[in-house]
Design a protein around this motif. Structure first.
Motif, mmCIF file in Angstrom:
data_model
loop_
_atom_site.group_PDB
_atom_site.id
_atom_site.type_symbol
_atom_site.label_atom_id
_atom_site.label_comp_id
_atom_site.label_asym_id
_atom_site.label_seq_id
_atom_site.Cartn_x
_atom_site.Cartn_y
_atom_site.Cartn_z
ATOM 1 N N ASP A 5 0.874 -1.180 0.000
ATOM 2 C CA ASP A 5 0.000 0.000 0.000
ATOM 3 C C ASP A 5 0.914 1.233 0.000
ATOM 4 N N PRO A 6 0.350 2.442 -0.230
ATOM 5 C CA PRO A 6 1.202 3.645 -0.316
ATOM 6 C C PRO A 6 2.105 3.836 0.902
ATOM 7 N N ALA A 7 1.566 3.578 2.100
ATOM 8 C CA ALA A 7 2.386 3.781 3.308
ATOM 9 C C ALA A 7 3.536 2.777 3.347
ATOM 10 N N GLY A 8 3.238 1.540 2.958
ATOM 11 C CA GLY A 8 4.262 0.499 2.940
ATOM 12 C C GLY A 8 5.323 0.807 1.907
ATOM 13 N N THR A 9 4.893 1.329 0.775
ATOM 14 C CA THR A 9 5.827 1.690 -0.294
ATOM 15 C C THR A 9 6.783 2.768 0.187
ATOM 16 N N ALA A 14 12.019 4.665 2.143
ATOM 17 C CA ALA A 14 12.833 5.351 3.151
ATOM 18 C C ALA A 14 13.904 4.396 3.714
ATOM 19 N N ARG A 15 13.505 3.137 3.923
ATOM 20 C CA ARG A 15 14.453 2.162 4.476
ATOM 21 C C ARG A 15 15.570 1.880 3.456
ATOM 22 N N ALA A 16 15.176 1.740 2.184
ATOM 23 C CA ALA A 16 16.171 1.473 1.137
ATOM 24 C C ALA A 16 17.120 2.662 0.996
ATOM 25 N N ILE A 19 19.602 2.664 3.861
ATOM 26 C CA ILE A 19 20.635 1.626 3.702
ATOM 27 C C ILE A 19 21.629 2.027 2.604
ATOM 28 N N ALA A 20 21.095 2.483 1.478
ATOM 29 C CA ALA A 20 21.983 2.892 0.368
ATOM 30 C C ALA A 20 22.888 4.038 0.818
ATOM 31 N N ALA A 21 22.341 4.895 1.683
ATOM 32 C CA ALA A 21 23.097 6.071 2.132
ATOM 33 C C ALA A 21 24.290 5.703 3.022
ATOM 34 N N ARG A 43 13.535 4.637 -5.757
ATOM 35 C CA ARG A 43 12.129 4.485 -6.132
ATOM 36 C C ARG A 43 11.690 3.054 -5.933
ATOM 37 N N VAL A 44 10.435 2.914 -5.500
ATOM 38 C CA VAL A 44 9.875 1.571 -5.378
ATOM 39 C C VAL A 44 8.907 1.388 -6.534
ATOM 40 N N THR A 45 9.168 0.395 -7.342
ATOM 41 C CA THR A 45 8.298 0.130 -8.493
ATOM 42 C C THR A 45 7.796 -1.302 -8.381
ATOM 43 N N PRO A 46 6.783 -1.665 -9.165
ATOM 44 C CA PRO A 46 6.299 -3.059 -9.119
ATOM 45 C C PRO A 46 7.420 -4.050 -9.433
#
Lengths: 168, 258
Positions: A5-9, A14-16, A19-21, A43-46
């Motif tokens: 859902d949008p909140a989960g996305t 934010a978590r990714a 971590i990348a940072a 970005r989170v994509t399908p």
């Protein structure tokens, strides 16, 4: 990957990002790719998580390493699949380095790039302060240093040689 | 990765990208041949840095070429699997290193052109090209300054250094005319605002080069017969030897990875 859902996305994004940072520049390990301004977008994509980075110097060999480190860091955190893409435009500049990154560089013994210096700064014609003693009585020894992003300087006050992160 | 020689499509933008990329790769390769042989440590670093910049610029251009071509080629197949006639670099950049004076002069003659060229390309209607140019411009600015300093120092140095760089100037000058040549394919891109017209940079280049050569107490050569053919894949003898070394691993062990 499962549909979120949008909140989960947003939480995943934010978590990714966080971590990348944490991935650091292999040649200047005190700087993270977030400090450098190299990490541009997550970005989170399908199809999975997409991380966009921007190259620094054209020939910087650290870029391949950084890509691999991002993939590894995210995989370790269980985030998959991940694609790392390279954005060329707008072109990276040392002005994107964060204030925190500049402080870290100085503490590490490397003079940070003169900000917004333009053409004069490109050639170190602006004042570069010694990262050891802070004196501005400095002079360039060699325009090309140990990595593509650095030149070699010397402080005329404390007599210490130091690296200067060149403006780009 | 493909294993046999590859050919590329004949498309104006693709041809243009490969020409610019080939210039950068071949000059970068030549400069890299100095690794471990430079006269002093600072020059060892400077040459390696310049070579790295050039090879990096070539990678960006090949990457974009691969995207434009969309035929499964990539930076590696362009570099390692094109035959001699498929390479379209300027003859200037493939010339053998010679001594340090000749290397610095070759670097200067090229950099003094390519720096203003990248600046002009930043105004390209093609955003990818403009971005590649924005990065390359800053790197080229260092190359101009560094090589110009050496041209002056060697020309205005000892009798021996003057003799060497003066000889290199006579040898390299006939390769400078090709820098400003434009064919029909590039003409179309110029008219579309995608790339600048190198002819428009010629007077500026000549003025800049004349200033540095004069400071170096060198005589500016007259424009006589100019060599050309590199842009069409016709190379000088030096190039086959260079390519043999550059491509050796992929030719001897097709598809090798590590």
């Amino acid at each position: 990957m499962t549909t979120l859902d949008p909140a989960g996305t947003e939480a995943l994004r934010a978590r990714a990002w966080a971590i990348a940072a944490t991935v650091v520049d292999p040649e200047i390990p005190v700087l993270s790719i977030a400090d450098l301004g190299v990490l541009r977008e997550v970005r989170v994509t399908p199809a999975g998580v997409e991380v966009a980075i921007t190259p620094t110097y054209s020939g910087c060999p650290a870029m391949n390493m950084i890509t691999l480190e991002i993939e590894t860091a995210l995989a370790k955190a269980g985030i998959a699949p991940v694609t790392v893409t390279t954005i060329l435009s707008p072109a990276w500049t040392t002005d994107w380095m964060t204030e925190e990154g500049r402080d870290k560089l100085r503490a590490y013994g490397i003079a940070p790039p003169v900000k917004g210096g333009g053409r004069r700064a490109l050639f170190g014609e602006d004042t570069v302060a010694c990262p050891q003693c802070g004196s501005t009585e400095t002079s360039e020894i060699a325009a090309f240093g140990s990595t593509s992003c650095k030149s070699l300087w010397r402080c005329n006050a404390c007599r210490e040689p130091f690296d200067y992160f060149k403006c780009h | 990765m493909a294993t046999g020689s590859v050919t590329v499509a004949d498309q104006p933008l693709l041809r243009y990208l490969l020409r610019r990329a080939d210039d950068a790769l071949i000059l970068g390769h030549r400069v890299s041949e100095w690794c471990g042989h430079a006269p002093i440590m600072e020059e060892e670093m400077a040459l390696a840095n310049m070579g790295l910049d050039l090879i990096g610029q070539a990678r960006s251009l090949y990457g974009y070429a691969a995207e434009v071509e969309g035929a499964g080629n990539d930076e590696n197949t362009y570099a390692y699997l094109r035959d001699e006639r498929g390479y379209m670099n300027l003859l200037l950049v493939e010339q053998a290193n010679g001594d340090f004076a000749a290397t610095m002069l070759r670097q200067y003659l090229y950099s003094a052109f390519i720096h203003p060229y990248w600046l002009a390309l930043m105004g390209s209607a093609d955003p990818t090209l403009a971005a590649i140019a924005a990065k390359a411009e800053k790197e080229a600015a260092y190359h101009v300054r560094h090589s110009a300093e050496w041209v002056i120092r060697l020309g205005d140095g000892t009798a021996e250094s003057h003799r060497r760089i003066a000889e290199a100037l006579v040898r390299l000058w006939p390769f400078t005319g090709e820098i400003f040549e434009v064919d029909a394919a590039e003409r179309g891109l110029i008219e579309a605002g995608v790339i600048p017209d190198p002819a428009g940079l010629r007077d500026g280049w000549k003025r800049e080069v004349a200033t540095i050569l004069t400071r170096a107490t060198l005589e500016v050569p007259a424009d006589g017969w100019m060599q050309q053919g590199g842009r069409l894949g016709r190379h000088t003898e030096a190039f086959g030897h260079l390519l043999a070394e550059l491509q050796y691993v992929q030719r001897a062990y097709p598809g090798a990875t590590w």
